[in-house]
Design a protein around this motif. Structure first.
Motif, PDB file in Angstrom:
ATOM      1  N   ILE A 226       0.857  -1.168   0.000  1.00 52.12           N
ATOM      2  CA  ILE A 226       0.000   0.000   0.000  1.00 52.12           C
ATOM      3  C   ILE A 226       0.902   1.230   0.000  1.00 52.12           C
ATOM      4  N   GLY A 227       0.597   2.158  -0.896  1.00 48.31           N
ATOM      5  CA  GLY A 227       1.290   3.440  -0.926  1.00 48.31           C
ATOM      6  C   GLY A 227       0.451   4.449  -0.168  1.00 48.31           C
ATOM      7  N   VAL A 228       0.929   4.865   0.997  1.00 49.73           N
ATOM      8  CA  VAL A 228       0.167   5.731   1.900  1.00 49.73           C
ATOM      9  C   VAL A 228       0.600   7.179   1.689  1.00 49.73           C
ATOM     10  N   THR A 229      -0.383   8.044   1.448  1.00 50.93           N
ATOM     11  CA  THR A 229      -0.107   9.476   1.328  1.00 50.93           C
ATOM     12  C   THR A 229      -0.212  10.092   2.712  1.00 50.93           C
ATOM     13  N   GLU A 230       0.912  10.578   3.216  1.00 46.63           N
ATOM     14  CA  GLU A 230       0.983  11.094   4.581  1.00 46.63           C
ATOM     15  C   GLU A 230       1.330  12.576   4.568  1.00 46.63           C
ATOM     16  N   GLN A 231       0.554  13.373   5.251  1.00 55.10           N
ATOM     17  CA  GLN A 231       0.896  14.771   5.481  1.00 55.10           C
ATOM     18  C   GLN A 231       1.435  14.899   6.897  1.00 55.10           C
ATOM     19  N   ARG A 232       2.698  15.273   7.012  1.00 54.62           N
ATOM     20  CA  ARG A 232       3.350  15.315   8.313  1.00 54.62           C
ATOM     21  C   ARG A 232       4.080  16.644   8.509  1.00 54.62           C
ATOM     22  N   ARG A 233       4.120  17.095   9.749  1.00 58.09           N
ATOM     23  CA  ARG A 233       4.874  18.299  10.090  1.00 58.09           C
ATOM     24  C   ARG A 233       6.312  17.896  10.399  1.00 58.09           C
ATOM     25  N   CYS A 234       7.260  18.449   9.673  1.00 58.22           N
ATOM     26  CA  CYS A 234       8.676  18.069   9.807  1.00 58.22           C
ATOM     27  C   CYS A 234       9.483  19.208  10.419  1.00 58.22           C
TER      28      CYS A 234
END
Length: 404
Positions: A226-234
């Motif tokens: 599964i290719g998961v699209t993740e929005q993360r604060r870096c």
């Protein structure tokens, strides 16, 4: 991958061909030594991590060590390139996310996500990589431009490209219920999901049945991701943060009438994902695109060199190829393509006679691709993806002499 020392023919050899009775021989390995590169300086910088406890701070230190080294050599915090090797038992996802956040878009990073490695560099304290409390989770060969290079020295440049080997299948899903499971064999994620645009929550078995129905005509290569699209604060340390979108691949381990099981952690409720499967046809097409782009590069360099030979000068000096590297998935090779030397073909077809070498990996690191890949999907173009599956990552190293 490389030229056979006895026959002088190019070969791609899987490590398993050197195993005895299915067991790895710890005395066998591949050595990479870095010699003189005009205008660059190189160092091996390790990532130490505690065997127990929090590891996030150590990743921040690793990124700052790379930036500090690059700044001391070039005056710029982002190096030209990094060749990275990750430990087979360490999670490289948070490492690559922080590196991707901290480095300039021009910095190329390639390598092997899961390996066993030894290293040595000029700082003796960094070579003490095994203790009861810490282990080396990764090592980065950092290439920084030398601001004190001698007058008349030309410039080394890196050019990277990616050949993808997976294709998307089925609809997009949205994770609904997510559980992180930690066991003695590793970390896994259990999740339920609903199809994008629908309200019904589906269990793991039903999701897999739908995907397998779409793959009914596929022969072999049953691996699913599964290719998961993740929005993360870096962020690094106390520095200002920013939100980034990543495409992260997780191996599918199965499913039951309650959950879908995925390898690794980091998936959150609300993340969107899509299934991907290994696709030899797509990989061949992608490899052909890389070869075509290498051919265009070669023609461009050759035309400039011809102009210089005839005394016609412009603002760009002639380039010459030094050599190249390939980091390819161990799932590819002859058994995947049903023909030999496919992953090496972009080099062999366009730069015959030039030195190139490569290895087969269990996870390919690739970031900062400067050679355009026409076969990228929408998800790959709009998201940052540094850890790949069933891919081949290519690095060309060129040299431009100084202006006369």
């Amino acid at each position: 991958m490389g030229r056979d020392a006895v026959t002088d023919e190019h070969r791609e050899v899987m490590l398993e061909e050197y195993w005895v009775d299915g067991e790895s021989n710890p005395c066998n390995g591949i050595i990479l030594t870095v010699g003189f590169l005009p205008g660059l300086k190189v160092d091996a910088i390790p990532l130490f991590q505690p065997r127990k406890g929090c590891r996030a701070t150590m990743v921040d230190n690793f990124v700052m060590d790379i930036k500090d080294y690059a700044t001391s050599i070039s005056g710029c915090a982002s190096p030209v390139g990094i060749i990275m090797f990750g430990d087979e038992d360490a999670d490289q996802k948070p490492v690559m996310e922080k590196l991707d956040h901290a480095m300039s878009s021009d910095t190329i990073i390639i390598g092997d996500e899961r390996a066993q490695f030894l290293y040595r560099n000029g700082v003796e304290s960094r070579n003490d990589y095994e203790s009861s409390e810490y282990f080396s989770a990764a090592v980065a060969l950092v290439f920084a431009r030398d601001r004190d290079k001698p007058c008349g020295t030309g410039e080394i440049q890196f050019h990277a490209a990616l050949s993808s080997g997976v294709s998307a299948v089925g609809p997009r899903y949205k994770a609904v219920s997510v559980k992180k499971i930690v066991s003695g064999t590793g970390h896994t994620t259990w999740l339920t999901a609903r199809r994008e645009g629908e309200h019904e929550i589906q269990d793991g078995q039903r999701i897999l049945d739908d995907i397998n129905n779409e793959l009914v005509n596929q022969v072999g290569h049953p691996d699913l991701y599964i290719g998961v699209t993740e929005q993360r604060r870096c962020f690094i340390g106390s520095q200002k943060s920013r939100v980034m979108t990543f495409l992260v691949f997780h191996g599918v381990m199965g499913g039951d009438q309650e959950y879908l099981f995925a390898d690794g952690v980091g998936i959150r409720t609300g993340d969107y994902f899509q299934f991907y499967h290994p696709d030899p046809s797509a990989a061949l097409s992608s490899c052909s695109n890389v070869s075509k782009n290498f051919r265009n590069l070669n023609l461009d360099w050759s035309s400039r060199n011809c102009l210089h030979a005839r005394g016609v000068y412009d603002n760009v000096c002639n380039k010459e190829l030094v050599g190249g590297f390939v980091f390819s998935c161990c799932g590819r090779g002859e058994s995947f393509f049903e023909r030999c030397n496919v992953d090496s073909s972009p080099f062999l077809d366009n730069f015959p006679g030039f030195p190139m070498a490569g290895i087969f990996c269990r996870g390919e690191i690739g970031r900062g691709f400067s050679v355009f890949n026409a076969d990228e999907g929408q998800e790959e173009r709009t998201s940052h993806c540094c850890l790949h599956v069933y891919s081949a990552v290519y690095l060309l190293v060129s040299y431009t002499p100084a202006h006369p």
